[in-house]
Design a protein around this motif. Structure first.
Motif, PDB file in Angstrom:
ATOM      1  N   PRO A   4       0.838  -1.203   0.000  1.00  0.00           N
ATOM      2  CA  PRO A   4       0.000   0.000   0.000  1.00  0.00           C
ATOM      3  C   PRO A   4       0.869   1.249   0.000  1.00  0.00           C
ATOM      4  O   PRO A   4       2.028   1.206   0.385  1.00  0.00           O
ATOM      5  CB  PRO A   4      -0.794  -0.134   1.308  1.00  0.00           C
ATOM      6  CG  PRO A   4       0.054  -0.997   2.186  1.00  0.00           C
ATOM      7  CD  PRO A   4       0.761  -1.940   1.262  1.00  0.00           C
ATOM      8  N   ARG A   5       0.287   2.331  -0.424  1.00  0.00           N
ATOM      9  CA  ARG A   5       1.049   3.577  -0.531  1.00  0.00           C
ATOM     10  C   ARG A   5       0.808   4.461   0.693  1.00  0.00           C
ATOM     11  O   ARG A   5      -0.256   4.466   1.300  1.00  0.00           O
ATOM     12  CB  ARG A   5       0.659   4.339  -1.798  1.00  0.00           C
ATOM     13  CG  ARG A   5       1.019   3.602  -3.070  1.00  0.00           C
ATOM     14  CD  ARG A   5       0.618   4.409  -4.287  1.00  0.00           C
ATOM     15  NE  ARG A   5       0.993   3.728  -5.510  1.00  0.00           N
ATOM     16  CZ  ARG A   5       2.178   3.845  -6.096  1.00  0.00           C
ATOM     17  NH1 ARG A   5       3.104   4.605  -5.553  1.00  0.00           N
ATOM     18  NH2 ARG A   5       2.437   3.198  -7.216  1.00  0.00           N
ATOM     19  N   LYS A   6       1.806   5.214   1.017  1.00  0.00           N
ATOM     20  CA  LYS A   6       1.684   6.233   2.071  1.00  0.00           C
ATOM     21  C   LYS A   6       2.399   7.474   1.570  1.00  0.00           C
ATOM     22  O   LYS A   6       3.518   7.406   1.071  1.00  0.00           O
ATOM     23  CB  LYS A   6       2.315   5.724   3.373  1.00  0.00           C
ATOM     24  CG  LYS A   6       2.088   6.665   4.560  1.00  0.00           C
ATOM     25  CD  LYS A   6       2.667   6.055   5.804  1.00  0.00           C
ATOM     26  CE  LYS A   6       2.327   6.905   7.033  1.00  0.00           C
ATOM     27  NZ  LYS A   6       2.863   8.255   6.954  1.00  0.00           N
ATOM     28  N   SER A   7       1.759   8.614   1.711  1.00  0.00           N
ATOM     29  CA  SER A   7       2.276   9.827   1.087  1.00  0.00           C
ATOM     30  C   SER A   7       3.436  10.448   1.845  1.00  0.00           C
ATOM     31  O   SER A   7       4.274  11.133   1.256  1.00  0.00           O
ATOM     32  CB  SER A   7       1.152  10.864   0.942  1.00  0.00           C
ATOM     33  OG  SER A   7       0.583  11.134   2.220  1.00  0.00           O
ATOM     34  N   THR A   8       3.507  10.234   3.144  1.00  0.00           N
ATOM     35  CA  THR A   8       4.555  10.877   3.927  1.00  0.00           C
ATOM     36  C   THR A   8       5.390   9.839   4.648  1.00  0.00           C
ATOM     37  O   THR A   8       4.881   8.802   5.068  1.00  0.00           O
ATOM     38  CB  THR A   8       3.944  11.831   4.966  1.00  0.00           C
ATOM     39  OG1 THR A   8       3.066  11.093   5.824  1.00  0.00           O
ATOM     40  CG2 THR A   8       3.172  12.940   4.287  1.00  0.00           C
ATOM     41  N   PRO A   9       6.703  10.106   4.839  1.00  0.00           N
ATOM     42  CA  PRO A   9       7.562   9.156   5.538  1.00  0.00           C
ATOM     43  C   PRO A   9       7.249   9.138   7.022  1.00  0.00           C
ATOM     44  O   PRO A   9       6.607  10.046   7.567  1.00  0.00           O
ATOM     45  CB  PRO A   9       8.966   9.697   5.269  1.00  0.00           C
ATOM     46  CG  PRO A   9       8.763  11.154   5.030  1.00  0.00           C
ATOM     47  CD  PRO A   9       7.429  11.283   4.363  1.00  0.00           C
ATOM     48  N   PHE A  10       7.731   8.097   7.689  1.00  0.00           N
ATOM     49  CA  PHE A  10       7.513   7.973   9.128  1.00  0.00           C
ATOM     50  C   PHE A  10       8.544   8.808   9.876  1.00  0.00           C
ATOM     51  O   PHE A  10       9.681   8.967   9.444  1.00  0.00           O
ATOM     52  CB  PHE A  10       7.629   6.499   9.538  1.00  0.00           C
ATOM     53  CG  PHE A  10       6.619   5.623   8.853  1.00  0.00           C
ATOM     54  CD1 PHE A  10       5.292   5.605   9.254  1.00  0.00           C
ATOM     55  CD2 PHE A  10       7.004   4.812   7.790  1.00  0.00           C
ATOM     56  CE1 PHE A  10       4.372   4.797   8.624  1.00  0.00           C
ATOM     57  CE2 PHE A  10       6.081   3.998   7.153  1.00  0.00           C
ATOM     58  CZ  PHE A  10       4.753   3.998   7.565  1.00  0.00           C
ATOM     59  N   ASP A  11       8.130   9.306  11.047  1.00  0.00           N
ATOM     60  CA  ASP A  11       9.022  10.134  11.845  1.00  0.00           C
ATOM     61  C   ASP A  11      10.025   9.294  12.630  1.00  0.00           C
ATOM     62  O   ASP A  11      11.166   9.706  12.833  1.00  0.00           O
ATOM     63  CB  ASP A  11       8.196  11.004  12.805  1.00  0.00           C
ATOM     64  CG  ASP A  11       7.319  11.999  12.065  1.00  0.00           C
ATOM     65  OD1 ASP A  11       7.745  12.467  10.982  1.00  0.00           O
ATOM     66  OD2 ASP A  11       6.205  12.280  12.565  1.00  0.00           O
ATOM     67  N   THR A  12       9.619   8.117  13.085  1.00  0.00           N
ATOM     68  CA  THR A  12      10.502   7.245  13.866  1.00  0.00           C
ATOM     69  C   THR A  12      10.383   5.807  13.368  1.00  0.00           C
ATOM     70  O   THR A  12       9.354   5.441  12.761  1.00  0.00           O
ATOM     71  CB  THR A  12      10.123   7.286  15.355  1.00  0.00           C
ATOM     72  OG1 THR A  12       8.794   6.746  15.523  1.00  0.00           O
ATOM     73  CG2 THR A  12      10.184   8.713  15.896  1.00  0.00           C
ATOM     74  N   PRO A  13      11.399   4.958  13.627  1.00  0.00           N
ATOM     75  CA  PRO A  13      11.300   3.545  13.249  1.00  0.00           C
ATOM     76  C   PRO A  13      10.115   2.840  13.913  1.00  0.00           C
ATOM     77  O   PRO A  13       9.481   1.980  13.300  1.00  0.00           O
ATOM     78  CB  PRO A  13      12.637   2.969  13.736  1.00  0.00           C
ATOM     79  CG  PRO A  13      13.571   4.129  13.773  1.00  0.00           C
ATOM     80  CD  PRO A  13      12.718   5.305  14.159  1.00  0.00           C
ATOM     81  N   GLU A  14       9.807   3.225  15.156  1.00  0.00           N
ATOM     82  CA  GLU A  14       8.695   2.601  15.860  1.00  0.00           C
ATOM     83  C   GLU A  14       7.371   2.923  15.177  1.00  0.00           C
ATOM     84  O   GLU A  14       6.475   2.061  15.055  1.00  0.00           O
ATOM     85  CB  GLU A  14       8.655   3.081  17.316  1.00  0.00           C
ATOM     86  CG  GLU A  14       9.804   2.588  18.182  1.00  0.00           C
ATOM     87  CD  GLU A  14      11.106   3.330  17.907  1.00  0.00           C
ATOM     88  OE1 GLU A  14      11.063   4.410  17.260  1.00  0.00           O
ATOM     89  OE2 GLU A  14      12.161   2.841  18.346  1.00  0.00           O
ATOM     90  N   GLU A  15       7.250   4.174  14.713  1.00  0.00           N
ATOM     91  CA  GLU A  15       6.029   4.566  13.998  1.00  0.00           C
ATOM     92  C   GLU A  15       5.892   3.762  12.707  1.00  0.00           C
ATOM     93  O   GLU A  15       4.781   3.354  12.340  1.00  0.00           O
ATOM     94  CB  GLU A  15       6.056   6.069  13.692  1.00  0.00           C
ATOM     95  CG  GLU A  15       4.800   6.560  12.988  1.00  0.00           C
ATOM     96  CD  GLU A  15       4.892   8.020  12.592  1.00  0.00           C
ATOM     97  OE1 GLU A  15       4.082   8.462  11.754  1.00  0.00           O
ATOM     98  OE2 GLU A  15       5.791   8.721  13.125  1.00  0.00           O
ATOM     99  N   ARG A  16       7.011   3.546  12.049  1.00  0.00           N
ATOM    100  CA  ARG A  16       6.981   2.753  10.804  1.00  0.00           C
ATOM    101  C   ARG A  16       6.508   1.334  11.076  1.00  0.00           C
ATOM    102  O   ARG A  16       5.646   0.804  10.346  1.00  0.00           O
ATOM    103  CB  ARG A  16       8.380   2.733  10.179  1.00  0.00           C
ATOM    104  CG  ARG A  16       8.529   1.787   9.008  1.00  0.00           C
ATOM    105  CD  ARG A  16       9.933   1.839   8.444  1.00  0.00           C
ATOM    106  NE  ARG A  16      10.142   0.818   7.422  1.00  0.00           N
ATOM    107  CZ  ARG A  16      10.576  -0.416   7.685  1.00  0.00           C
ATOM    108  NH1 ARG A  16      10.848  -0.769   8.952  1.00  0.00           N
ATOM    109  NH2 ARG A  16      10.723  -1.283   6.714  1.00  0.00           N
TER     110      ARG A  16
END
Length: 407
Positions: A4-16
């Protein structure tokens, strides 16, 4: 593995990790210390195999080692290393950032291509033995190299084509998710090509099954095919039952270490024994090896085609009957040589002590009561001197010369 697509990168590895678990509905293991341990363990196993390869090159003049086609085995080893390096990003052991984000390069040109080359080298090795023993032809000339050119060239073309195709048709990088995405069609085609390679190896192995000699490669290839089938079943099953396996620690460790053990296991099956013998029983093992080779009546054929001797005319002959008959045929090819006599009780060449290549071998020779093997010396430069002093029993030569057939 469509993502799936996500428009913005994650702020932290945990969020990812949290977001990916929601997307895929599964537990995801982040890259950590266990992945580092896998890299270290895999590297250590390759270092052990590399030590055997180095020892083999140091003892390259040792004929049982030269019989294993050391240059081809070295290509096998280098291909295995690059295959392992390609596994690291593709199996999820490193974060796909920076240079590791080049999914097409690591998958197509490192992992897949050198996996193809590895299996192709095994096929070529089978073909070389089949050409010598079954087809009675030398391992030289365009016809001999043509299958290798077709194999390697075909896979390079496949790599170029898959690289040129857009990522949505083969493999691409989802930047915001920091993951590589492969299509099912690309996975199926790649696995089919690998299965095709192993099918060729199995067919060639069956053709080698009746070669009778001290270095019978058939049993060696049985182990190789066992390792190969295990690798293919493992890879095929994981790719279709768990397409997101790089995100799960257990699966990615099993995939990577499985490849490492299979890659190195095949090489060690080929090289380990002669290398160990060259270190612990150098002269004794070589003499036994040569004597059994001579008893099988295949020494001239094998040496001439696989470069086991330093001098002498290149010739080979197909054995149709007993050892004595085969050796009598070989003497006909030596028109300019001094005449030699063979019968069923005595085989070998006339001994000229003053011209002996291995002095200590000739001086240490003791004839057996049942089989007399006269050392090979400078009078016949084709084959170097050897003796039977180190042979433990007459079982080593199968109770004397017997009628053997290649096919």
């Amino acid at each position: 593995m469509a993502l799936p697509r996500k428009s913005t990168p994650f702020d932290t590895p945990e969020e990812r990790i949290t977001e990916l678990e929601k997307m895929f509905g599964m537990s995801i293991d982040p890259v950590g210390s266990m992945d580092t341990m896998v890299i270290a363990l895999g590297s250590a196993i390759f270092a052990i195999t590399g030590a055997f390869i180095v020892a083999a090159w140091i003892n390259n003049s040792y004929r049982p080692i030269r019989a294993k086609n050391l240059p081809l085995t070295t290509v096998l080893y280098v291909s295995g290393i690059l295959w392992f390096i390609g596994d690291l990003p593709m199996n999820g052991h490193v974060l796909l950032k920076g240079a590791f984000s080049q999914c097409k390069f690591w998958n197509i040109w490192v992992r897949v291509l050198f996996c193809f080359i590895y299996t192709s080298v095994l096929s070529i090795r089978c073909y070389a033995l089949d050409r010598v023993f079954n087809q009675n032809k030398p391992t030289r000339g365009l016809i001999y190299y043509l299958p290798s050119i077709v194999f390697i060239g075909g896979y390079i073309i496949y790599s170029i084509v898959t690289t040129a195709l857009p990522g949505w048709m083969t493999i691409g990088y989802a930047e915001t998710l920091e993951l590589c995405s492969t299509t099912e069609v690309y996975v199926i085609v790649t696995l089919c090509l690998l299965w095709f390679n192993w099918a060729i190896i199995i067919v060639m192995m069956i053709r080698l099954r009746n070669i009778q000699s001290t270095f019978n490669e058939f049993y060696e290839f049985l182990f190789i095919c066992f390792f190969g089938m295990a690798a293919m079943v493992k890879t095929t099953t994981v790719h279709f039952t768990h397409p997101k396996y790089p995100l799960v620690l257990g699966y990615r460790i099993a995939e990577t270490l499985g490849d490492v053990l299979i890659i190195n296991g095949i090489i060690l099956v080929i090289m380990a024994y002669p290398v160990v013998m060259s270190l612990v029983r150098n002269k004794e093992y070589e003499r036994e090896w040569l004597l059994r080779l001579r008893t099988d009546g295949l020494q001239d054929m094998y040496e001439a085609n696989l470069n086991l001797r330093a001098e002498g005319p290149v010739h080979y002959a197909r054995m149709n009957g007993s050892v004595s008959n085969q050796l009598e045929k070989n003497t006909v090819d030596e028109g300019g040589r001094e005449s030699r006599y063979f019968d069923t009780q005595r085989f070998g060449h006339n001994h000229h002590e003053q011209d002996c290549v291995d002095r200590e071998v000739c001086e240490g020779y003791r004839a057996s009561e049942e089989v007399t093997a006269i050392p090979h010396c400078r009078g016949n430069a084709d084959i170097r001197c050897y003796d039977t002093q180190s042979v433990d029993s007459l079982d080593t030569v199968d109770g004397g010369p017997k009628g053997r057939r290649i096919l």
